[in-house]
Motif scaffolding. Structure first.
Motif, short mmCIF file in Angstrom:
data_model
loop_
_atom_site.label_atom_id
_atom_site.label_comp_id
_atom_site.label_asym_id
_atom_site.label_seq_id
_atom_site.Cartn_x
_atom_site.Cartn_y
_atom_site.Cartn_z
N ASN A 9 0.80 -1.22 0.00
CA ASN A 9 0.00 0.00 0.00
C ASN A 9 0.84 1.27 0.00
OD1 ASN A 9 0.33 -1.49 2.36
ND2 ASN A 9 -0.74 -0.02 3.59
N TYR A 10 2.09 1.16 -0.44
CA TYR A 10 2.93 2.35 -0.62
C TYR A 10 3.34 2.49 -2.08
CZ TYR A 10 3.19 2.72 4.45
OH TYR A 10 2.88 2.86 5.78
N GLY A 11 2.40 2.25 -2.97
CA GLY A 11 2.66 2.43 -4.40
C GLY A 11 2.38 3.86 -4.82
N MET A 12 2.70 4.15 -6.09
CA MET A 12 2.58 5.52 -6.59
C MET A 12 1.43 5.69 -7.58
SD MET A 12 4.75 7.44 -5.11
CE MET A 12 4.73 8.81 -6.25
N SER A 13 0.49 4.74 -7.58
CA SER A 13 -0.68 4.89 -8.45
C SER A 13 -1.93 4.83 -7.59
CB SER A 13 -0.67 3.81 -9.55
OG SER A 13 -0.57 2.51 -8.99
N TYR A 14 -2.55 3.65 -7.47
CA TYR A 14 -3.76 3.53 -6.68
C TYR A 14 -3.52 3.84 -5.20
CZ TYR A 14 -5.77 1.16 -10.76
OH TYR A 14 -6.22 0.87 -12.02
N SER A 15 -2.29 3.65 -4.72
CA SER A 15 -1.99 3.82 -3.29
C SER A 15 -1.33 5.15 -2.96
CB SER A 15 -1.08 2.67 -2.82
OG SER A 15 -1.66 1.42 -3.06
N ILE A 16 -1.24 6.07 -3.93
CA ILE A 16 -0.49 7.30 -3.68
C ILE A 16 -1.11 8.15 -2.57
CG2 ILE A 16 -1.67 8.63 -5.49
CD1 ILE A 16 1.06 9.95 -6.09
#
Length: 530
Positions: A9-16
């Motif tokens: 949950n530390y991604g740069m799309s859905y989790s940004i």
């Protein structure tokens, strides 16, 4: 050794947006110009979450994504360190119980094993960044500073990136053709983008000379709290000579270093809390904010066409990420600001005890069933006896076999598998939020003003129950103080010689966000609203 953790949950799309929530807006904004509008930053991040395929259109939007990426990398790194420590601690404490040491040697052994399991950034020779933000960065220099600010290397570290973000695909290819995957990985995927030089220091004053670096024939004096970038666009092989001042190191006791490289050099002596956008952007010349930011309505307009708004009566489920407290009841009327539920603590840790891998137990499924003193659903204390092998005689004892097993952790037994010899425990989260004071000076018999020299942690660090907190190892006095509870070190008092530990965790709340009536409640987990 290879250790892996995943911070999904530390991604740069859905989790940004989740990155902004956990890192906090303030920690993202500090990597941006001070006068950049807060609403613009928040709205851009929220729209990026809704439309993750959107590509940033100007330097303002690129800067926002790279600032957020720094926060994501830093949190993922902390998560990795913590998970690695907790995983290793179970086996470590268990082995320690079955070793025969005198008091001094036991303290010394604990210290040495803890040190071996510590993770030192100075020991890392290469750091590799991968992901859309880094692969699609306007230049390799953008990626270089983002990786360095996120991972915070120490010493001399080569920085690489996955140029086309294909490493996940090559991992899959390796299952079919490992040689081809390896060839593509090194020829097409990895790109060496620079060398980061970050001296290690205990104290550093403003405008203090840190080192002299000679690149080719040119000498450069490096001062404290500065960042210097030496590009090498034509990739000329250059001789690098570093001469460190007293009080600084790059990972060992040497003060002179010499090597050759074709890569650009980034020398970073900034104070740990220095995140000045103006300073690093002035040196690296990454972003141009001369033109005003593009209106977000224009940027995302193509995604908003033909969006129909449905009307009518709907049902919506408000659910906690994991078991917690639900505050509403069936048939209760709710408003948008009604608090539905709460996770008071962070997700409970799961511990897996693999008993069949412990040679000193020499267990099998039948013997394990016969010797088990607890069952599923029981809560066990730290060091509680859970297995007792009653018919193990003297011959077994002489061969190194033991007749009992005690838990290296405290928790609730969720599952026992007699076929595989595993016991799964869940952390018992009954932490007190009240401060707990440990009398370090009294226990170690030292002057209160000297306690910082004996502490293993600093103010602000998180400690786990039984983790070494302080120690004094001398021939005539040997003692290790273990943390009596889990929490953050909130105060180190050098007048009283005490350390204060307090468990602090921001509860996770879910609200109704709509007006309606509760039609169903799943105890401890969710509520459905009509």
């Amino acid at each position: 050794k290879y250790y892996r953790t995943v911070s999904a949950n530390y991604g740069m799309s859905y989790s940004i947006s989740n990155v902004m929530k956990d890192a906090t807006y303030e920690n993202i904004q500090k990597w941006l110009p001070e006068d950049l509008d807060e609403h613009y930053v928040r709205n851009y991040i929220s729209n990026k979450m809704l439309y993750p395929l959107y590509i940033p259109q100007d330097d303002t939007q690129i800067a926002i994504e790279h600032a957020t990426a720094r926060g994501a990398i830093r949190m993922s790194k902390r998560h990795h360190m913590k998970m690695h420590f907790n995983t290793q601690k179970i086996g470590f404490l268990d082995r320690l119980k079955h070793m025969d040491f005198d008091k001094f040697m036991e303290c010394f052994y604990v210290e040495k094993l803890q040190e071996q399991r510590s993770f030192h950034m100075k020991d890392i020779g290469i750091m590799i960044g991968a992901g859309g933000v880094l692969s699609n960065a306007p230049s390799s220099t953008h990626a270089l500073i983002t990786i360095c600010d996120g991972l915070k290397p120490e010493g001399i570290t080569e920085i690489w990136r996955d140029k086309y973000f294909i490493s996940p695909h090559l991992g899959k290819l390796s299952e079919v053709n490992s040689e081809l995957a390896s060839e593509l990985l090194h020829k097409e995927c990895y790109q060496k983008i620079g060398i980061c030089i970050r001296p290690i220091f205990q104290k550093m004053k403003a405008d203090q000379k840190v080192m002299e670096i000679i690149i080719g024939e040119q000498s450069h004096k490096i001062l404290s709290n500065s960042i210097k970038y030496f590009p090498n666009e034509d990739k000329t092989l250059q001789r690098i000579l570093i001469k460190l001042e007293k009080g600084f190191s790059l990972g060992n006791n040497d003060h002179n270093y010499e090597f050759e490289t074709e890569l650009p050099i980034l020398v970073d002596t900034r104070f740990r809390n220095n995140t000045s956008f103006k300073q690093f952007n002035s040196e690296l010349k990454l972003f141009d904010f001369e033109n005003s930011a593009i209106a977000l309505e224009d940027c995302f307009s193509s995604y908003l066409e033909n969006k129909k708004i449905d009307e009518g009566t709907f049902t919506i489920k408000r659910e906690l990420p994991y078991s917690g407290n639900i505050f509403v009841t069936k048939d209760e009327e709710v408003m948008p600001d009604t608090l539905i539920g709460e996770n008071k603590y962070a997700p409970p840790k799961i511990y897996v005890l693999s008993l069949f891998t412990m040679d000193y137990l020499d267990l099998n499924p039948e013997l394990m069933k016969k010797s088990m003193l607890v069952e599923e659903g029981d809560s066990v204390k730290f060091n509680q006896k859970i297995i007792e092998i009653s018919d193990r005689g003297m011959i077994s004892a002489f061969s190194g076999k033991v007749g009992e097993y005690r838990t290296p952790v405290r928790g609730k037994i969720e599952h026992i598998n007699f076929e595989t010899g595993t016991i799964i425990l869940r952390e018992i989260q009954d932490y007190s939020t009240k401060p707990f004071t440990v009398k370090i000076a009294k226990e170690l018999k030292i002057n209160p003003k000297h306690i910082k020299g004996y502490l293993k942690k600093r103010e602000g660090d998180f400690v786990e129950t039984y983790e070494p907190l302080a120690s004094r190892l001398e021939k005539d006095f040997s003692h290790v103080i273990h943390a009596p509870t889990s929490g953050v070190i909130t105060n180190i008092d050098t007048q009283k010689g005490t350390v204060t530990i307090q468990y602090k965790n921001e509860p996770y709340h879910i609200y109704a966000n709509v007006s309606g009536k509760v039609i169903n409640v799943e105890e401890t987990l969710s509520a459905t609203i009509k």
